[in-house]
Design a protein around this motif. Structure first.
Motif, PDB file in Angstrom:
ATOM      1  N   GLU A  46     -13.732  -4.365  20.724  1.00  0.00           N
ATOM      2  CA  GLU A  46     -13.860  -3.027  21.278  1.00  0.00           C
ATOM      3  C   GLU A  46     -14.695  -2.084  20.402  1.00  0.00           C
ATOM      4  N   THR A  47     -15.203  -1.052  21.040  1.00  0.00           N
ATOM      5  CA  THR A  47     -15.905   0.025  20.348  1.00  0.00           C
ATOM      6  C   THR A  47     -14.892   1.115  19.996  1.00  0.00           C
ATOM      7  N   ARG A  58     -20.722  11.160  22.502  1.00  0.00           N
ATOM      8  CA  ARG A  58     -19.700  10.618  23.404  1.00  0.00           C
ATOM      9  C   ARG A  58     -20.355   9.783  24.498  1.00  0.00           C
ATOM     10  N   GLU A  59     -21.433  10.302  25.062  1.00  0.00           N
ATOM     11  CA  GLU A  59     -22.148   9.590  26.122  1.00  0.00           C
ATOM     12  C   GLU A  59     -22.598   8.202  25.650  1.00  0.00           C
ATOM     13  N   ALA A  64     -21.591   2.149  25.307  1.00  0.00           N
ATOM     14  CA  ALA A  64     -21.191   0.963  24.545  1.00  0.00           C
ATOM     15  C   ALA A  64     -19.875   0.399  25.063  1.00  0.00           C
ATOM     16  N   GLN A  65     -18.972   1.274  25.433  1.00  0.00           N
ATOM     17  CA  GLN A  65     -17.684   0.833  25.955  1.00  0.00           C
ATOM     18  C   GLN A  65     -17.835   0.186  27.333  1.00  0.00           C
ATOM     19  N   ARG A  66     -18.715   0.730  28.169  1.00  0.00           N
ATOM     20  CA  ARG A  66     -18.938   0.202  29.524  1.00  0.00           C
ATOM     21  C   ARG A  66     -19.670  -1.129  29.524  1.00  0.00           C
ATOM     22  N   ASP A  67     -20.627  -1.276  28.611  1.00  0.00           N
ATOM     23  CA  ASP A  67     -21.479  -2.468  28.650  1.00  0.00           C
ATOM     24  C   ASP A  67     -21.678  -3.064  27.254  1.00  0.00           C
ATOM     25  N   PRO A  68     -20.601  -3.511  26.622  1.00  0.00           N
ATOM     26  CA  PRO A  68     -20.742  -4.079  25.278  1.00  0.00           C
ATOM     27  C   PRO A  68     -21.605  -5.341  25.269  1.00  0.00           C
ATOM     28  N   CYS A  92     -22.908  -0.934  15.763  1.00  0.00           N
ATOM     29  CA  CYS A  92     -23.029   0.488  15.416  1.00  0.00           C
ATOM     30  C   CYS A  92     -21.954   1.323  16.106  1.00  0.00           C
ATOM     31  N   TYR A  93     -21.429   0.809  17.219  1.00  0.00           N
ATOM     32  CA  TYR A  93     -20.419   1.515  18.003  1.00  0.00           C
ATOM     33  C   TYR A  93     -19.005   1.011  17.733  1.00  0.00           C
TER      34      TYR A  93
END
Length: 136
Positions: A46-47, A58-59, A64-68, A92-93
């Motif tokens: 996870e990020t 945040r965006e 990164a969270q949506r498309d790791p 990085c995330y």
């Protein structure tokens, strides 16, 4: 002389056997994970939580969270691979590095719309390299 060569052969065979067993175990574990989750992105670590950031940061963390899986295939051009040991833009995330790096933020924010339009990851890599490889 015969014992020396025989010893080397035995050690080499043992090393090959250990590697083969380790590889078989790795493949077996991966297969079980794929069967359990079905989604390659779900198996990626996870990020950080995007809610801990504001605005453009945040965006980018949301991307990164949506498309790791996408970010895991992209190189980061800020130099964090050498300085921090990051292997991909996704790294990085996984920590707060991207929150203070314009290159990391820009790459994620540029990559998502390209991917959404169906651009192959190879072309996304090329576009990011053209824009960011010089370090700005």
């Amino acid at each position: 002389m015969f014992k020396g060569i025989k010893g080397i052969i035995v050690l080499t065979a043992a090393a090959v056997l250990v590697v083969a067993i380790a590889y078989a175990s790795h493949v077996s574990i991966q297969s079980e994970g794929q069967a359990a989750s079905g989604d390659a992105g779900a198996r990626i670590r996870e990020t950080l939580d995007p809610q801990g950031f504001q605005g453009n940061v945040r965006e980018a963390y949301e991307i990164a969270q949506r498309d790791p899986a996408l970010l895991a295939q992209l190189h980061c051009y800020c130099g964090c691979d050498k300085q921090l040991g990051h292997k991909s833009l996704l790294d990085c995330y996984r920590d707060d590095h991207a929150s203070r790096c314009g290159i990391c933020l820009g790459e994620a924010r540029d990559a998502e719309p390209m991917a959404s339009q169906g651009m192959p990851v190879e072309r996304i890599r090329d576009a990011l390299r053209t824009r960011y490889a010089h370090g700005s």
